[in-house]
Write an enzyme that holds these catalytic residues in place. Structure first.
Site, PDB file in Angstrom:
ATOM      1  N   ASP A  10      39.378  29.112  48.677  1.00 33.63           N
ATOM      2  CA  ASP A  10      40.448  29.318  49.665  1.00 33.63           C
ATOM      3  C   ASP A  10      40.301  30.720  50.282  1.00 33.63           C
ATOM      4  O   ASP A  10      41.185  31.557  50.124  1.00 33.63           O
ATOM      5  CB  ASP A  10      41.827  29.146  49.001  1.00 33.63           C
ATOM      6  CG  ASP A  10      42.083  30.119  47.858  1.00 33.63           C
ATOM      7  OD1 ASP A  10      41.101  30.665  47.292  1.00 33.63           O
ATOM      8  OD2 ASP A  10      43.260  30.365  47.530  1.00 33.63           O
ATOM      9  N   ASP A  15      37.164  35.373  47.557  1.00 32.20           N
ATOM     10  CA  ASP A  15      36.390  34.122  47.721  1.00 32.20           C
ATOM     11  C   ASP A  15      35.190  34.388  48.636  1.00 32.20           C
ATOM     12  O   ASP A  15      34.075  33.907  48.381  1.00 32.20           O
ATOM     13  CB  ASP A  15      37.237  33.034  48.385  1.00 32.20           C
ATOM     14  CG  ASP A  15      38.521  32.732  47.656  1.00 32.20           C
ATOM     15  OD1 ASP A  15      38.591  31.721  46.949  1.00 32.20           O
ATOM     16  OD2 ASP A  15      39.479  33.521  47.797  1.00 32.20           O
ATOM     17  N   ASN A  39      45.339  30.738  49.394  1.00 35.59           N
ATOM     18  CA  ASN A  39      45.626  32.070  49.951  1.00 35.59           C
ATOM     19  C   ASN A  39      46.233  31.964  51.348  1.00 35.59           C
ATOM     20  O   ASN A  39      47.053  32.783  51.745  1.00 35.59           O
ATOM     21  CB  ASN A  39      44.345  32.902  50.035  1.00 35.59           C
ATOM     22  CG  ASN A  39      43.910  33.414  48.681  1.00 35.59           C
ATOM     23  OD1 ASN A  39      44.741  33.743  47.841  1.00 35.59           O
ATOM     24  ND2 ASN A  39      42.615  33.460  48.453  1.00 35.59           N
ATOM     25  N   THR A 121      37.504  28.513  43.055  1.00 38.63           N
ATOM     26  CA  THR A 121      38.068  29.867  43.090  1.00 38.63           C
ATOM     27  C   THR A 121      39.418  29.864  43.801  1.00 38.63           C
ATOM     28  O   THR A 121      39.828  30.869  44.377  1.00 38.63           O
ATOM     29  CB  THR A 121      37.099  30.848  43.790  1.00 38.63           C
ATOM     30  OG1 THR A 121      36.880  30.397  45.138  1.00 38.63           O
ATOM     31  CG2 THR A 121      35.770  30.945  43.070  1.00 38.63           C
ATOM     32  N   PHE A 159      48.001  33.401  40.372  1.00 36.60           N
ATOM     33  CA  PHE A 159      48.194  32.690  41.641  1.00 36.60           C
ATOM     34  C   PHE A 159      47.585  31.273  41.662  1.00 36.60           C
ATOM     35  O   PHE A 159      48.272  30.303  42.003  1.00 36.60           O
ATOM     36  CB  PHE A 159      47.621  33.529  42.798  1.00 36.60           C
ATOM     37  CG  PHE A 159      47.746  32.861  44.135  1.00 36.60           C
ATOM     38  CD1 PHE A 159      48.954  32.851  44.825  1.00 36.60           C
ATOM     39  CD2 PHE A 159      46.657  32.223  44.721  1.00 36.60           C
ATOM     40  CE1 PHE A 159      49.079  32.220  46.059  1.00 36.60           C
ATOM     41  CE2 PHE A 159      46.761  31.596  45.952  1.00 36.60           C
ATOM     42  CZ  PHE A 159      47.982  31.593  46.628  1.00 36.60           C
ATOM     43  N   ASN A 160      46.290  31.132  41.351  1.00 34.45           N
ATOM     44  CA  ASN A 160      45.644  29.815  41.495  1.00 34.45           C
ATOM     45  C   ASN A 160      46.280  28.773  40.577  1.00 34.45           C
ATOM     46  O   ASN A 160      46.353  27.587  40.921  1.00 34.45           O
ATOM     47  CB  ASN A 160      44.145  29.909  41.199  1.00 34.45           C
ATOM     48  CG  ASN A 160      43.401  30.716  42.244  1.00 34.45           C
ATOM     49  OD1 ASN A 160      43.854  30.825  43.383  1.00 34.45           O
ATOM     50  ND2 ASN A 160      42.268  31.297  41.859  1.00 34.45           N
ATOM     51  N   HIS A 232      38.163  39.099  41.885  1.00 31.40           N
ATOM     52  CA  HIS A 232      38.327  38.013  40.911  1.00 31.40           C
ATOM     53  C   HIS A 232      37.254  36.907  41.035  1.00 31.40           C
ATOM     54  O   HIS A 232      36.580  36.569  40.072  1.00 31.40           O
ATOM     55  CB  HIS A 232      39.684  37.320  41.109  1.00 31.40           C
ATOM     56  CG  HIS A 232      40.854  38.226  41.174  1.00 31.40           C
ATOM     57  ND1 HIS A 232      41.477  38.731  40.060  1.00 31.40           N
ATOM     58  CD2 HIS A 232      41.560  38.710  42.249  1.00 31.40           C
ATOM     59  CE1 HIS A 232      42.516  39.475  40.430  1.00 31.40           C
ATOM     60  NE2 HIS A 232      42.587  39.481  41.748  1.00 31.40           N
ATOM     61  N   ASP A 233      37.201  36.312  42.232  1.00 32.08           N
ATOM     62  CA  ASP A 233      36.411  35.079  42.395  1.00 32.08           C
ATOM     63  C   ASP A 233      34.913  35.308  42.205  1.00 32.08           C
ATOM     64  O   ASP A 233      34.189  34.412  41.751  1.00 32.08           O
ATOM     65  CB  ASP A 233      36.676  34.474  43.777  1.00 32.08           C
ATOM     66  CG  ASP A 233      38.128  34.046  43.929  1.00 32.08           C
ATOM     67  OD1 ASP A 233      38.797  33.848  42.897  1.00 32.08           O
ATOM     68  OD2 ASP A 233      38.591  33.911  45.079  1.00 32.08           O
TER      69      ASP A 233
HETATM   70  C1  BDR Z   1      43.224  34.604  42.763  1.00 34.60           C
HETATM   71  O1  BDR Z   1      44.264  34.444  43.732  1.00 34.60           O
HETATM   72  C2  BDR Z   1      43.766  34.604  45.023  1.00 34.60           C
HETATM   73  O2  BDR Z   1      44.621  35.387  45.803  1.00 34.60           O
HETATM   74  C3  BDR Z   1      42.380  35.185  44.895  1.00 34.60           C
HETATM   75  O3  BDR Z   1      41.532  34.712  45.918  1.00 34.60           O
HETATM   76  C4  BDR Z   1      41.928  34.741  43.533  1.00 34.60           C
HETATM   77  O4  BDR Z   1      41.292  33.484  43.599  1.00 34.60           O
HETATM   78  C5  BDR Z   1      43.571  35.792  41.888  1.00 34.60           C
HETATM   79  O5  BDR Z   1      44.794  35.579  41.268  1.00 34.60           O
HETATM   80 CA    CA Z   2      40.574  32.505  45.693  1.00 37.54          CA
END
Ligand code: BDR
Ligand code: CA
Length: 303
Positions: A10, A15, A39, A121, A159-160, A232-233
């Protein structure tokens, strides 16, 4: 040995950097990209994926648009983190290509031949829909999402996982080999302005990543007082590139879907205190310096 991968994403600053890391790394071969709402809305995340491929001169890689909303909940985006476009910061090239028409589930099932690793991701909506129709569609999933001990949307949820907990639950209960690259380890590896400066003078991909970092770092400075940003991703892709970077623990991970305070919580049995099946691998540590070096090195090698 080269591992074929499919990224379900996303984009999203991190990402986008994860896609570029894959494209720059001979250890993996990016077979295709599927997009999901997360996102930002699906039209924006899809457009962003096409822009990243345009930037990298890799428009040969197919992109398929997937789910525009979570399985059973309204979409919650992260415009506060990634901006209105989902990739605020650099001026990325307009896409000259379009997505591949077709149903994301069928196309994913086609792409995921034996040996192909699925690297989601974003929220797991597409993956849950895939496994509902094709329960054995993939042998291995390496997901960026969740956390053992923290949250970034609520005190309990990442978040994810938070955006589509029902999908996350379906994936973790599927019996597929799932690795969770969560906040506990992504927060240990902060990409700071010195990394960005090393890339600013590199090729156009490096310059774009430096500008993505400018925006992303500012958010993390303001919001968390971090002196850098977790990418992160990219850590999920890096784990496939070099499995020695992240230490994992085979354990039970269950997803909370019905709680006032803990919806979207990835409940990780870190100390093996239950007899629940060990259904996943949780990332518990990372060699942060080696990860960041890999990231800067590889992105810097792109044109
Ligand atoms: C995740 O949430 C999104 O905002 C980022 O792309 C990442 O995948 C981190 O919590
Ligand atoms: Ca992401």
């Amino acid at each position: 040995m080269t591992t074929p991968i499919v990224i379900d994403c996303d984009p999203g600053h991190d990402d986008a950097i994860a896609i570029l890391l894959a494209l720059a790394s001979p250890e993996v071969e990016l077979r295709g990209i599927t997009t999901v709402a997360g996102n930002q809305t699906l039209d924006k995340t899809t457009r962003n994926a096409l822009k990243v491929l345009e930037l990298a001169d890799r428009t040969d890689i197919p992109v398929v648009a997937g789910a525009d909303a979570p399985l059973r909940r309204p979409l919650r985006t992260a415009a506060n983190v990634h901006g209105e476009s989902g990739l605020d910061g650099p001026d990325l090239p307009e896409p000259t290509t379009k997505t591949v028409d077709g149903d994301v589930v069928d196309l994913l099932a086609d792409w995921l031949e034996p040996g192909v690793v699925l690297v989601p991701t974003g929220p797991l909506t597409n993956v849950a829909r895939l496994l509902e129709r094709h329960p054995q569609a993939t042998e291995r999933i390496v997901w960026m999402g969740g956390a053992i001990a923290e949250g970034n949307v609520t005190p309990a949820a990442e978040f994810n996982a938070y955006v589509d907990p029902e999908a996350a639950r379906a994936v973790f209960e599927s019996g597929i080999d799932v690795t969770m690259i969560g906040l506990d380890i992504t927060h240990k590896a902060l990409f700071d302005s010195s990394h960005a400066e090393r890339l600013r003078g590199a090729g156009k991909a490096g310059k774009a990543v430096a500008e993505l970092a400018d925006f992303f770092l500012e958010f993390h400075r303001r919001r968390y007082r971090f002196d850098g940003a977790p990418i992160h991703d990219a850590m999920a892709v890096a784990h496939v590139i070099d499995p020695t970077l992240v230490t994992t623990l085979e354990c039970n991970i269950s997803i909370e879907t019905e709680s006032q305070f803990c919806d979207g919580r990835t409940v990780v049995d870190r100390w093996l205190v239950t007899d629940l099946p060990r259904n996943a691998h949780a990332g518990i540590d990372v060699d942060a310096d080696r990860f960041l070096e890999l990231l800067v090195d590889r992105i810097g090698s792109l044109a």
